[in-house]
Write a protein that holds these residues in place. Structure first.
Motif, mmCIF file in Angstrom:
data_model
loop_
_atom_site.group_PDB
_atom_site.id
_atom_site.type_symbol
_atom_site.label_atom_id
_atom_site.label_comp_id
_atom_site.label_asym_id
_atom_site.label_seq_id
_atom_site.Cartn_x
_atom_site.Cartn_y
_atom_site.Cartn_z
ATOM 1 N N ASN B 85 0.851 -1.176 0.000
ATOM 2 C CA ASN B 85 0.000 0.000 0.000
ATOM 3 C C ASN B 85 0.895 1.236 0.000
ATOM 4 O OD1 ASN B 85 -1.628 2.126 0.807
ATOM 5 N ND2 ASN B 85 -2.935 0.784 1.993
ATOM 6 N N PRO B 86 0.689 2.172 -0.953
ATOM 7 C CA PRO B 86 1.607 3.312 -1.010
ATOM 8 C C PRO B 86 1.560 4.204 0.227
ATOM 9 C CG PRO B 86 -0.050 3.444 -2.773
ATOM 10 C CD PRO B 86 -0.265 2.151 -2.071
ATOM 11 N N ASN B 87 0.477 4.143 1.008
ATOM 12 C CA ASN B 87 0.392 4.917 2.252
ATOM 13 C C ASN B 87 0.748 6.381 2.089
ATOM 14 O OD1 ASN B 87 -0.401 3.014 4.275
ATOM 15 N ND2 ASN B 87 1.572 2.015 3.967
ATOM 16 N N MET B 88 0.170 7.025 1.078
ATOM 17 C CA MET B 88 0.408 8.442 0.910
ATOM 18 C C MET B 88 -0.388 9.219 1.959
ATOM 19 S SD MET B 88 2.282 8.983 -1.827
ATOM 20 C CE MET B 88 3.308 7.680 -1.229
ATOM 21 N N LEU B 89 0.100 10.396 2.308
ATOM 22 C CA LEU B 89 -0.684 11.291 3.159
ATOM 23 C C LEU B 89 -1.521 12.173 2.224
ATOM 24 C CD1 LEU B 89 2.059 12.321 5.736
ATOM 25 C CD2 LEU B 89 0.416 10.441 5.856
ATOM 26 N N PRO B 90 -2.826 11.996 2.223
ATOM 27 C CA PRO B 90 -3.634 12.667 1.199
ATOM 28 C C PRO B 90 -3.661 14.189 1.315
ATOM 29 C CG PRO B 90 -5.045 11.483 2.746
ATOM 30 C CD PRO B 90 -3.628 11.120 3.074
ATOM 31 N N TRP B 91 -3.304 14.722 2.482
ATOM 32 C CA TRP B 91 -3.326 16.176 2.611
ATOM 33 C C TRP B 91 -2.024 16.820 2.165
ATOM 34 C CZ3 TRP B 91 -3.548 12.675 6.564
ATOM 35 C CH2 TRP B 91 -2.430 12.587 7.393
ATOM 36 N N ARG B 92 -1.049 15.996 1.795
ATOM 37 C CA ARG B 92 0.220 16.547 1.336
ATOM 38 C C ARG B 92 0.355 16.353 -0.164
ATOM 39 N NH1 ARG B 92 5.325 16.091 4.724
ATOM 40 N NH2 ARG B 92 4.664 16.702 6.793
ATOM 41 N N SER B 93 0.987 17.332 -0.828
ATOM 42 C CA SER B 93 1.242 17.183 -2.249
ATOM 43 C C SER B 93 2.275 16.068 -2.422
ATOM 44 C CB SER B 93 1.761 18.492 -2.827
ATOM 45 O OG SER B 93 2.993 18.800 -2.230
ATOM 46 N N VAL B 94 2.444 15.626 -3.668
ATOM 47 C CA VAL B 94 3.371 14.539 -3.957
ATOM 48 C C VAL B 94 4.754 14.833 -3.398
ATOM 49 C CG1 VAL B 94 4.653 13.482 -5.860
ATOM 50 C CG2 VAL B 94 2.155 13.614 -5.953
ATOM 51 N N ILE B 95 5.240 16.049 -3.659
ATOM 52 C CA ILE B 95 6.615 16.350 -3.241
ATOM 53 C C ILE B 95 6.716 16.412 -1.721
ATOM 54 C CG2 ILE B 95 6.449 18.877 -3.403
ATOM 55 C CD1 ILE B 95 9.351 18.540 -4.787
ATOM 56 N N ASP B 96 5.672 16.896 -1.065
ATOM 57 C CA ASP B 96 5.705 16.939 0.402
ATOM 58 C C ASP B 96 5.617 15.534 0.989
ATOM 59 O OD1 ASP B 96 6.036 19.669 0.586
ATOM 60 O OD2 ASP B 96 3.885 20.076 0.600
ATOM 61 N N ASN B 97 4.942 14.637 0.297
ATOM 62 C CA ASN B 97 4.951 13.240 0.726
ATOM 63 C C ASN B 97 6.353 12.652 0.613
ATOM 64 O OD1 ASN B 97 2.466 11.619 1.504
ATOM 65 N ND2 ASN B 97 1.629 12.905 -0.120
ATOM 66 N N VAL B 98 7.017 12.966 -0.499
ATOM 67 C CA VAL B 98 8.364 12.436 -0.702
ATOM 68 C C VAL B 98 9.324 12.969 0.362
ATOM 69 C CG1 VAL B 98 10.337 12.415 -2.276
ATOM 70 C CG2 VAL B 98 8.034 12.066 -3.172
ATOM 71 N N MET B 99 9.126 14.227 0.747
ATOM 72 C CA MET B 99 10.071 14.846 1.676
ATOM 73 C C MET B 99 9.800 14.505 3.141
ATOM 74 S SD MET B 99 11.161 18.496 0.051
ATOM 75 C CE MET B 99 9.601 19.308 0.169
ATOM 76 N N LEU B 100 8.712 13.770 3.390
ATOM 77 C CA LEU B 100 8.366 13.438 4.778
ATOM 78 C C LEU B 100 9.529 12.848 5.599
ATOM 79 C CD1 LEU B 100 6.131 13.196 6.992
ATOM 80 C CD2 LEU B 100 5.558 10.981 6.009
ATOM 81 N N PRO B 101 10.265 11.859 5.072
ATOM 82 C CA PRO B 101 11.368 11.305 5.876
ATOM 83 C C PRO B 101 12.408 12.347 6.267
ATOM 84 C CG PRO B 101 10.884 9.858 4.053
ATOM 85 C CD PRO B 101 10.086 11.103 3.823
ATOM 86 N N LEU B 102 12.597 13.360 5.415
ATOM 87 C CA LEU B 102 13.597 14.385 5.716
ATOM 88 C C LEU B 102 13.198 15.209 6.924
ATOM 89 C CD1 LEU B 102 14.286 15.610 2.081
ATOM 90 C CD2 LEU B 102 15.631 14.011 3.440
ATOM 91 N N GLU B 103 11.890 15.253 7.193
ATOM 92 C CA GLU B 103 11.427 16.005 8.360
ATOM 93 C C GLU B 103 11.601 15.187 9.637
ATOM 94 O OE1 GLU B 103 7.385 17.300 7.613
ATOM 95 O OE2 GLU B 103 7.875 17.652 5.512
ATOM 96 N N ILE B 104 11.938 13.905 9.477
ATOM 97 C CA ILE B 104 12.020 13.015 10.633
ATOM 98 C C ILE B 104 13.463 12.644 10.949
ATOM 99 C CG2 ILE B 104 11.366 10.731 11.513
ATOM 100 C CD1 ILE B 104 8.868 12.180 11.112
ATOM 101 N N VAL B 105 14.193 12.258 9.893
ATOM 102 C CA VAL B 105 15.465 11.589 10.149
ATOM 103 C C VAL B 105 16.608 12.611 10.210
ATOM 104 C CG1 VAL B 105 16.217 11.089 7.765
ATOM 105 C CG2 VAL B 105 16.633 9.418 9.557
ATOM 106 N N GLN B 106 17.519 12.394 11.144
ATOM 107 C CA GLN B 106 18.694 13.257 11.240
ATOM 108 C C GLN B 106 19.730 12.837 10.209
ATOM 109 O OE1 GLN B 106 18.762 15.886 12.679
ATOM 110 N NE2 GLN B 106 17.628 15.855 14.602
#
Lengths: 256, 262
Positions: B85-106
């Motif tokens: 399941n791609p598990n996209m966050l529907p409230w985020r645009s494609v690029i913001d979905n892609v960048m999600l890990p960058l907001e988490i990982v050091q």
């Protein structure tokens, strides 16, 4: 053509309801003391417009105050309950028990605590309307897709990260859905309290009018209550669509 | 040379109210850096448990898992994951979905605000390599299942993880889209050379993509066979119709048939 028909249909159905009501009252010669015809109700509205307006306003603001409390408290409690399964399981029976208590039974207690007036009305509105908000916010949090949680946890995300990035945004459509339900419940709470112990508000006015056998005025109060409920519902329905476009475009289940 | 991922004698038992479930039994294999390994087996062989073990989401009951020489004790923070399941966050645009890990990982997390533009470019480039130019500002619901899965791959790779864990990522797609995405993954891997563990039911997928295929038995999951696939790379889809390719698929299928029965 269907577009226009669809837009007009709420108005047409409302008007039709009043016309049928009027016709039934006239042809069946129903005693206005049992069921006044709409024409009589509107006449009463016209005659008593000032007390109706004044008391409608009281009901509206007490409802909104109680509702605002419910939203604040409901969101906080919903986040707490949705945060941990232990808290969820622990608090749920209490919450359900609390919600099962008829709020009419609570009003006398509130009156003893706070006296007759607006405060019991505000608190009753609050007590009756916070439950759906709590349940919906908690549901939004506790139904995060486990795989998505895995993706984030494997990156070292804390529980707080997951809540902020996923949980809280995904709660929005649940919350706004709950607000529509809660606002109409809040009106119920206010009016329940007003009919028992108040010296202002539509509930109070209806009790007074009833004891004076002014049935058209009682019904005028009812209609105004319904109108206030519809208007506030519409406001929150608009807010919902406006803030959570994504949830209406993609069904969550299709994405999940 | 020590292996990059070393799964050594790992046993996992889920304790449940209705009795214990023995998911994995003394499973072991290892990967060198840049290896593409596939794990295949009958359903319920504990392949998804393996995903959780390697990424540190679950501790093994027995045995150890080492990544880059260090024993895994908690979330590894260096793995990218993608699921069926791609598990996209529907409230985020494609690029913001892609960048999600960058907001988490050091270390990206603390740089994210300051260097958002650079990260955006990086994400845009990655989207372009999977054939999604011009889709950055769309929303997931505007994309087909195959396109969402491409985004999901990008999300798994944006923080340049050394290890990519894939749990049946193409299982929900139609046959044509699936083959298309095999090529997308192949090209990404050829370009970046991350280490991959691909869990799959699809034997053709495993043979087409992987260097090594580990066959796991039905619960409790044991390693029953490791097959080295040495078709030259880059491989083209024509390989799927090659006699040698078909032979390997047959061999694997026979093996899985055997362990299903036993």
């Amino acid at each position: 053509m269907t577009g226009t028909a669809e837009r007009l249909s709420p108005w047409l159905f409302t008007i039709a309801m009043f016309l049928i009501w009027e016709a039934v009252c006239r042809f069946a010669k129903i005693d206005p003391f049992i069921l006044p015809a709409p024409s009589e109700i509107f006449a009463a509205m016209n005659q008593y417009w000032w007390p109706l307006a004044k008391n409608s306003f009281v009901t509206l603001w007490t409802t909104m105050a109680g509702f605002a409390l419910a939203v604040g408290f409901g969101i906080v409690l919903g986040l707490v309950v949705g945060w941990s399964r232990t808290i969820y399981r622990g608090l749920y029976p209490v919450l359900i028990g609390f919600n099962s208590v008829p709020k009419v039974a609570v009003v006398p207690i509130l009156v003893i605590w706070f006296g007759i007036g607006e405060i019991p009305a505000i608190l009753t509105a609050f007590l009756i309307s916070f439950f759906p908000i709590v349940v919906n916010v908690a549901t939004g949090l506790s139904t995060i897709e486990p795989e998505l949680e895995d993706v984030l946890r494997a990156l070292g995300a804390s529980k707080l990260d997951i809540m902020l990035k996923v949980g809280i945004p995904r709660t929005q459509p649940y919350l706004f859905g709950a607000l529509k339900v809660a606002i109409t419940l809040a009106f119920v709470g206010t009016v329940v309290s007003e009919t028992i112990a108040a010296n202002a508000g539509l509930g109070f006015l209806m009790v007074q009018a009833g004891s004076n056998f002014q049935m058209p005025l009682v019904f005028a109060g009812l209609l105004l209550l319904a109108a206030e409920g519809i208007v506030m519902y519409a406001v929150f329905a608009y807010v919902e669509v406006h803030f959570t476009k994504w949830a209406h475009r993609s069904s969550m289940s299709a994405a999940g | 040379m020590t292996a990059f991922v070393d799964i050594d004698d790992v046993t996992l038992v889920y304790k449940g109210a209705t009795g214990d479930v023995h998911a994995l039994d003394r499973l072991g294999f290892s990967l060198e850096k840049g290896d593409f390994a596939a794990v295949v087996g009958p359903s319920g062989c504990g392949k998804s448990s393996l995903m959780k073990l390697v990424t540190g989401l679950l501790p093994p009951d027995f045995g150890t898992i080492k990544i880059a020489g260090e024993t895994v004790t908690g979330p590894v923070k260096m793995a990218g994951m993608a699921f069926q399941n791609p598990n996209m966050l529907p409230w985020r645009s494609v690029i913001d979905n892609v960048m999600l890990p960058l907001e988490i990982v050091q270390p990206h997390r603390s740089r994210f605000r300051a260097e958002k533009e650079r990260y955006r470019e990086q994400a845009t480039r990655l989207l372009a390599t999977v054939g999604l130019d011009g889709f950055a500002d769309r929303y997931p619901w505007e994309l087909s299942g195959g396109m969402q899965q491409r985004v999901s791959l990008c999300r798994a790779l944006i923080h340049q993880p050394a290890l990519l864990m894939l749990d049946e990522p193409f299982a929900a797609l139609d046959a044509f889209t699936r083959e298309e995405l095999w090529c997308v993954l192949r090209d990404l891997w050829e370009e970046i050379r991350f280490t991959v563990i691909l869990v799959t039911h699809d034997l053709r997928e495993a043979v087409f993509l992987a260097d090594y295929i580990h066959v796991i038995s039905a619960r409790p999951g044991r390693l029953v066979m490791t097959k080295t696939i040495d078709f030259p790379r880059p491989r083209s889809l024509d390989l799927l119709f090659d006699k040698d390719f078909a032979d390997i698929v047959h061999e694997l299928r026979a093996k899985i048939g055997e362990v299903r029965k036993s």
